[in-house]
Scaffold this active site. Structure first.
Site, short mmCIF file in Angstrom:
data_model
loop_
_atom_site.label_atom_id
_atom_site.label_comp_id
_atom_site.label_asym_id
_atom_site.label_seq_id
_atom_site.Cartn_x
_atom_site.Cartn_y
_atom_site.Cartn_z
N HIS A 127 0.82 -1.22 0.00
CA HIS A 127 0.00 0.00 0.00
C HIS A 127 0.86 1.27 0.00
CE1 HIS A 127 0.27 0.08 4.52
NE2 HIS A 127 0.20 1.37 4.31
N SER B 196 4.11 2.33 8.23
CA SER B 196 3.82 1.25 7.30
C SER B 196 5.04 0.80 6.51
CB SER B 196 2.78 1.69 6.29
OG SER B 196 1.52 1.54 6.85
N GLY B 197 5.06 -0.48 6.24
CA GLY B 197 6.15 -1.06 5.47
C GLY B 197 7.35 -1.41 6.34
N1 ARG Z 1 -1.32 2.06 7.25
C1 ARG Z 1 -0.44 2.83 8.09
C2 ARG Z 1 0.61 3.50 7.23
O1 ARG Z 1 0.45 3.60 6.05
C3 ARG Z 1 0.11 2.00 9.20
C4 ARG Z 1 -0.95 1.81 10.18
C5 ARG Z 1 -0.55 0.99 11.32
N2 ARG Z 1 -1.60 1.16 12.25
C6 ARG Z 1 -1.65 0.66 13.43
N3 ARG Z 1 -2.63 0.98 14.22
N4 ARG Z 1 -0.75 -0.17 13.83
O2 ARG Z 1 1.59 4.04 7.72
#
Ligand code: ARG
Length: 447
Positions: free
Chosen positions: A253, A396-397
């Site tokens: 993503h 993320s990642g």
């Molecule tokens: N989707 C988020 C990003 O793009 C990461 C989210 C992680 N969320 C969590 N509650 N652990 O950075």
């Protein structure tokens, strides 16, 4: 009669007797030939579409004698096996599409023969085979092979055995496809020992000495040397993890919709967000899982290939990929790190932060008050049901890393969560053990 879907049968076989093999070229819809009449043509059509749809998902399509092959069972009176063999000469997919893997807690080498994973005995093994196996796994390095007693490894790795030998002499610089070497299936290893494989020194933190942690959970240089910051258009968007000198594992993503690779930069060896114009690495290639969909949550895995290899110096180090079949139990204490927001909808952090989070079982995480069945086999949850500590936007990642007998392994890639650090909404990470065959397939060795 039941036929194993990935048995050696190359042709249609079953109660109606053997039928002719079918050949086709993947990606060229009208390019296949069929030597049988319309019903079979129809069957092969369905089959080809299915094969293409699975997009080299392990188990569906595999390499055999440098061909991609794919098999499904079709019902026609009684089951028979239709086995399509294809060959893509213009792609490297066949090179590393899963005929070698490293398994279990002892890193034993397994090769796939006739659709069955077999553990490699120590007899006839040599370093040249080791170099070849590592290449097939996507590494451009080889560290060592050593031999351990068959009885010391997990039971399920002991059943199917094989020995591998080089049939002809190869010069030191040549490597082979392991599946092309001469193999002998065995019920016992003559030596009583099996082969382990190590391709890369990974998972160490040579420049990190545990001292008093200053400033709460702000990370020290060298504490997470595999952590990278992925910048798009000079802005931190996501984290990632170094797994070899060329490859970064991240979340699909992060890259989806940002496919202009010249706009990405990879920052390594840093704990502070660099000021504009700081030195960084260019990206040569980006690959995300073909089944990833922005509206879905599964297959959130991607690879970035750097345009030149990294030098490992203690502040920049690779993390180990886990082995096939390794499980990280509920309660295992792992670490998350990143420059993500320190509160939901907050700003990217200037300093690399980290926190210890325990692995949660999928059962716990799928409870009605938690994620109500949203957690698939591609995901692993980690964190606290009471909330308070979590990854967040911008993380993320990045890695969910666990120390396993003094080696750090990449267990997850930060993927999603509802809010951040909210009660009953722990962080969800892409499960690396589930993504391994995909990672291996795409991490081909650069010349
Ligand atoms: N989707 C988020 C990003 O793009 C990461 C989210 C992680 N969320 C969590 N509650 N652990 O950075």
């Amino acid at each position: 009669m039941s036929i194993h879907p990935f048995s050696t049968a190359y042709s249609l076989s079953g109660s109606r007797g053997a039928l002719a093999p079918i050949s086709a070229t993947i990606g060229r819809k009208a390019g296949y030939t069929l030597d049988k009449s319309p019903p079979h043509r129809r069957a092969a059509n369905v089959f080809l579409v299915k094969c293409m749809k699975t997009n080299m998902e392990a188990g569906q399509i595999r390499c055999q004698n440098q061909r991609l092959s794919c098999g499904i069972r079709q019902k026609r009176g009684t089951f028979f096996l239709l086995h399509l063999k294809t060959w893509t000469s213009d792609s490297n997919q066949c090179k590393s599409s899963g005929s070698v893997r490293v398994s279990g807690r002892s890193s034993v080498l397994q090769v796939q023969r006739e659709g069955v994973w077999k553990t490699v005995c120590s007899e006839d093994w040599n370093n040249l085979l080791g170099v070849s196996a590592c290449k097939q796994l996507g590494y451009n390095s080889y560290v060592e092979s050593f031999f351990i007693p068959l009885t010391s490894i997990e039971q399920n790795l002991q059943y199917n055995l094989v020995s591998i030998s080089l049939s002809h002499n190869l010069s030191q610089s040549q490597t082979i496809q392991l599946q092309n070497a001469t193999t002998f299936s065995k019920t016992q290893c003559t030596s009583g020992r099996v082969t382990t494989l190590k391709c890369l020194e990974c998972g160490f933190r040579p420049k990190y000495t545990m001292t008093r942690i200053v400033g709460g959970n702000i990370s020290r240089p060298g504490q997470f040397p595999w952590q990278v910051s992925l910048h798009f258009n000079s802005e931190h968007l996501c984290g990632g993890s170094i797994v070899t000198s060329f490859w970064i594992v991240t979340a699909a993503h992060c890259l989806f919709g940002f496919t202009n690779q010249s706009m990405w930069r990879v920052h390594v060896g840093q704990t502070e967000q660099p000021v504009h114009g700081a030195q960084s690495l260019a990206v040569e290639k980006m690959i995300f899982h073909a089944r990833y969909r922005p509206k879905g949550l599964d297959y959130d895995i991607a690879l970035m290939k750097l345009s030149k290899p990294l030098d490992f110096d203690g502040f920049v180090e690779p993390i180990c990929l886990p082995n096939y079949g390794e499980e990280f139990e509920q309660g295992t204490e792992c670490w998350i790190s990143g420059w993500g927001a320190t509160e939901d909808e907050g700003e990217t952090s200037v300093f690399l932060r980290s926190a210890m989070v325990p692995i949660l079982s999928t059962k716990t995480c799928n409870q009605p008050e938690v994620y109500q069945g949203l957690i698939s086999p591609w995901m692993v949850c980690a964190g606290y049901l009471e909330g308070g500590t979590d990854s967040c936007q911008g993380d993320s990642g990045g890695p969910l890393a666990c120390e396993d007998s003094s080696l750090w392994k990449l267990v997850g890639a930060t993927s999603w969560g509802i809010g951040c650090a909210v009660r009953n909404k722990p962080g969800v990470y892409t499960r690396i053990t589930r993504s391994l065959s995909w990672i291996r397939q795409h991490m081909e060795v650069s010349p």
